[in-house]
Design a protein around this motif. Structure first.
Motif, PDB file in Angstrom:
ATOM      1  N   ASP A  32     -66.991 -12.740  61.232  1.00  0.00           N
ATOM      2  CA  ASP A  32     -66.556 -13.411  62.452  1.00  0.00           C
ATOM      3  C   ASP A  32     -66.218 -12.325  63.478  1.00  0.00           C
ATOM      4  OD1 ASP A  32     -65.191 -14.760  64.494  1.00  0.00           O
ATOM      5  OD2 ASP A  32     -64.339 -16.237  63.110  1.00  0.00           O
ATOM      6  N   ILE A  33     -67.173 -12.018  64.360  1.00  0.00           N
ATOM      7  CA  ILE A  33     -66.993 -10.944  65.334  1.00  0.00           C
ATOM      8  C   ILE A  33     -65.862 -11.257  66.308  1.00  0.00           C
ATOM      9  CG2 ILE A  33     -68.096  -9.687  67.221  1.00  0.00           C
ATOM     10  CD1 ILE A  33     -69.057  -8.879  64.449  1.00  0.00           C
ATOM     11  N   ALA A  34     -65.784 -12.508  66.755  1.00  0.00           N
ATOM     12  CA  ALA A  34     -64.728 -12.879  67.697  1.00  0.00           C
ATOM     13  C   ALA A  34     -63.347 -12.677  67.090  1.00  0.00           C
ATOM     14  CB  ALA A  34     -64.912 -14.336  68.132  1.00  0.00           C
ATOM     15  N   LYS A  35     -63.187 -13.079  65.835  1.00  0.00           N
ATOM     16  CA  LYS A  35     -61.904 -12.902  65.153  1.00  0.00           C
ATOM     17  C   LYS A  35     -61.592 -11.419  64.978  1.00  0.00           C
ATOM     18  CE  LYS A  35     -58.289 -14.233  62.772  1.00  0.00           C
ATOM     19  NZ  LYS A  35     -57.124 -14.842  63.454  1.00  0.00           N
TER      20      LYS A  35
ATOM     21  N   LYS B 187     -62.539  -8.928  66.906  1.00  0.00           N
ATOM     22  CA  LYS B 187     -62.120  -8.374  68.192  1.00  0.00           C
ATOM     23  C   LYS B 187     -60.698  -8.798  68.542  1.00  0.00           C
ATOM     24  CE  LYS B 187     -66.710  -7.933  70.314  1.00  0.00           C
ATOM     25  NZ  LYS B 187     -67.614  -8.401  71.401  1.00  0.00           N
ATOM     26  N   ALA B 188     -60.363 -10.045  68.220  1.00  0.00           N
ATOM     27  CA  ALA B 188     -59.010 -10.534  68.505  1.00  0.00           C
ATOM     28  C   ALA B 188     -57.967  -9.763  67.710  1.00  0.00           C
ATOM     29  CB  ALA B 188     -58.930 -12.027  68.190  1.00  0.00           C
TER      30      ALA B 188
ATOM     31  N   LYS C 160     -57.374  -6.397  69.209  1.00  0.00           N
ATOM     32  CA  LYS C 160     -56.546  -6.541  70.404  1.00  0.00           C
ATOM     33  C   LYS C 160     -55.082  -6.677  70.019  1.00  0.00           C
ATOM     34  CE  LYS C 160     -56.060  -9.254  74.649  1.00  0.00           C
ATOM     35  NZ  LYS C 160     -56.610 -10.376  75.466  1.00  0.00           N
TER      36      LYS C 160
ATOM     37  N   GLU D 142     -57.701  -2.877  71.821  1.00  0.00           N
ATOM     38  CA  GLU D 142     -58.692  -3.752  72.449  1.00  0.00           C
ATOM     39  C   GLU D 142     -59.955  -2.990  72.847  1.00  0.00           C
ATOM     40  OE1 GLU D 142     -58.949  -6.987  76.156  1.00  0.00           O
ATOM     41  OE2 GLU D 142     -57.152  -5.759  75.848  1.00  0.00           O
TER      42      GLU D 142
ATOM     43  N   GLU E  94     -70.158  -3.287  67.082  1.00  0.00           N
ATOM     44  CA  GLU E  94     -70.064  -4.562  67.801  1.00  0.00           C
ATOM     45  C   GLU E  94     -68.632  -4.897  68.206  1.00  0.00           C
ATOM     46  OE1 GLU E  94     -72.371  -8.041  66.525  1.00  0.00           O
ATOM     47  OE2 GLU E  94     -73.129  -6.802  64.897  1.00  0.00           O
ATOM     48  N   ILE E  95     -67.647  -4.347  67.498  1.00  0.00           N
ATOM     49  CA  ILE E  95     -66.251  -4.645  67.843  1.00  0.00           C
ATOM     50  C   ILE E  95     -65.552  -3.423  68.447  1.00  0.00           C
ATOM     51  CG2 ILE E  95     -66.093  -6.460  66.082  1.00  0.00           C
ATOM     52  CD1 ILE E  95     -64.399  -4.501  64.385  1.00  0.00           C
TER      53      ILE E  95
END
Length: 493
Positions: A326-329, A331-332, A335, A340, A368-369
């Protein structure tokens, strides 16, 4: 010469020629990708040492069989006291080391005391930590008393790190190994091959091969031609790459795809910033796409894992869903960790193909992250020195092929630099437990803690791709321990 004598001589010659033609071969050349740094299983962590010497040249009190079972070896039998703390080993008699010296209880005491000594160089010193005392009862009997009961003690004594050595030859085993096994060390042409030969004075069932050569073939580009030409007749664990379908279709070869104890991990230095932050390790876990790594680094044959445990073990639980891709997770989480904008780190890769290929894939995935990895290829000796011993690394990729070795995470000086009292408590209880159901529950607790802590990037269980001449029998299908046991290997017509 009279005609009948001529005919008889010709017939005799034909029979002898036919016998020679159909006689089973007694030599074998095996290919292996990595050369051992030395030849003493009691003084090094490299799997390649055991792959040559375990059960062939060196033996322990017990040994691990092809199915992972504990079998008698130099100890013909044993009894355990009611409190589970004292093991009385009855040793085989008439056993000699390869230099002609006698084996007996004194050698067992020497070996175990040496392995657990304060200045021990044994890579698995923890295997012997439970031993309180080793007492010689008579030349063929030894008492080993433990500080507390240990459910895995007999299993631990079957590791390559626990083989029995003689005080007369222990200091020189790195270059000239002297054991009690069915094969004797013959020659080491460094950078090329290690040769062992049949021990004519072996105390047990004699080997069927007269000679075996372990030839160092570091990459697939050289391995495939060596196999197809017959120059190498067996690769017990082969880096075959894209050539697998070609070899599988060739009736001259037997292709056996089995399991190993090799947990392949993205090893992480847990005390080095920013990897000392749980959120960073969790972000990495979410960024990893196991399927892509398995496809690219193990010909699609690796089994995904979510903790440091073999799927072949009955206590295994599937924890691959703990941190799904889960790339979005990811990155979160970075952050939340105050990163970030990402960060840079190093990725030290040993020379094995799964590490070098897997490293490229992981570097791409972490990019990617926002994590930029500098890939640093290192030779095996440098990996052992820099990463394993000195802990001078950020990330690395390696397979831990030792059996049931989840307890390494409880070792305070281990190269992961991981420290969790809750995990340590589970391992301590496991060491005191012999009931199988309770041990399974504890193993599962331990797996869950490691998965939740994202201690390392848990990637896949290394497959064992064995390829050998179809006329060779007796090589192991699976690798319950890092070994190429040749004790039952033979050629058949």
């Amino acid at each position: 010469m009279k005609p009948w004598k001529t005919f008889a001589a010709a017939a005799t010659l034909a029979v002898l020629s036919a016998s020679a033609a159909f006689a089973a071969r007694t030599d074998l050349v095996l290919g292996m990708p990595l050369e051992p740094p030395h030849l003493d299983p009691t003084a090094g962590a490299a799997a390649a040492i055991d792959e040559v010497l375990y059960a062939n040249v060196f033996e322990g009190l017990t040994r691990i069989g092809a199915s992972g079972e504990v079998l008698p070896a130099l100890a013909e039998s044993w009894t355990v006291s009611e409190d589970g703390k004292t093991y009385t080993f009855k040793l085989h008699t008439g056993v000699k080391f390869h230099d002609g010296s006698d084996f007996g209880a004194e050698d067992v005491k020497f070996s175990l005391d040496r392995a657990r000594a304060a200045d021990s160089t044994n890579a698995q010193k923890g295997l012997f930590a439970a031993i309180e005392a080793v007492e010689i009862v008579d030349p063929a009997t030894v008492n080993v008393t433990l500080k507390t009961p240990q459910g895995a003690f007999l299993y631990n004594m079957g590791w390559g790190d626990a083989v029995i050595v003689a005080p007369e030859s222990a200091a020189t085993n790195k270059e000239k190994p002297v054991g009690t096994g069915p094969f004797k060390f013959d020659n080491w042409a460094k950078g090329s091959a290690i040769t062992i030969v049949k021990n004519p004075d072996y105390w047990g069932t004699p080997a069927l091969l007269e000679r075996a050569e372990f030839r160092i073939v570091p990459d697939a580009a050289a391995a495939i031609p060596a196999l197809l030409s017959g120059d190498v007749q067996a690769f017990p664990n082969m880096n075959v790459g894209d050539a697998l379908p070609q070899v599988q279709a060739d009736p001259r070869f037997k292709v056996v795809i089995g399991a190993t104890e090799g947990e392949t991990i993205l090893a992480t230095n847990n005390k080095k910033p920013p990897f000392d932050q749980l959120k960073v390790r969790q972000a990495i876990a979410h960024a990893i796409d196991r399927k892509a790594i398995i496809d690219g680094a193990s010909s699609g044959l690796g089994t995904p894992i979510g903790s440091h445990f073999s799927p072949a073990n009955e206590a295994y639980i599937d924890l691959t869903g703990t941190y799904p891709h889960d790339i979005a997770k990811a990155k979160a989480l970075l952050k939340e960790a105050g990163l970030e904008n990402g960060f840079s780190a190093t990725l030290k890769l040993p020379p094995v193909t799964y590490a070098r290929d897997g490293g490229q894939i992981i570097a791409s995935q972490l990019r990617e992250i926002g994590i930029n990895l500098e890939i640093i290829p290192v030779e095996w000796a440098d990996w052992l020195s820099q990463v394993f011993t000195d802990k001078n690394y950020d990330l690395s990729i390696v397979s831990h092929t030792e059996p049931n070795d989840i307890d390494i995470y409880a070792r305070k000086d281990y190269y992961f630099n991981y420290d969790n009292p809750a995990f340590d408590k589970v391992i301590a209880e496991l060491n005191l437990t012999s009931d199988d159901a309770k041990r399974t529950a504890l193993y599962q607790q331990a797996q869950k803690i490691l998965a939740d802590d994202a201690v390392n990037g848990f990637l896949f269980e290394l497959p064992k791709i064995g390829i050998w001449d179809a006329k060779v029998e007796g090589l192991w299908e699976n690798s319950p321990i890092q070994a190429n046991d040749l004790t039952k290997v033979k050629w058949v017509d």
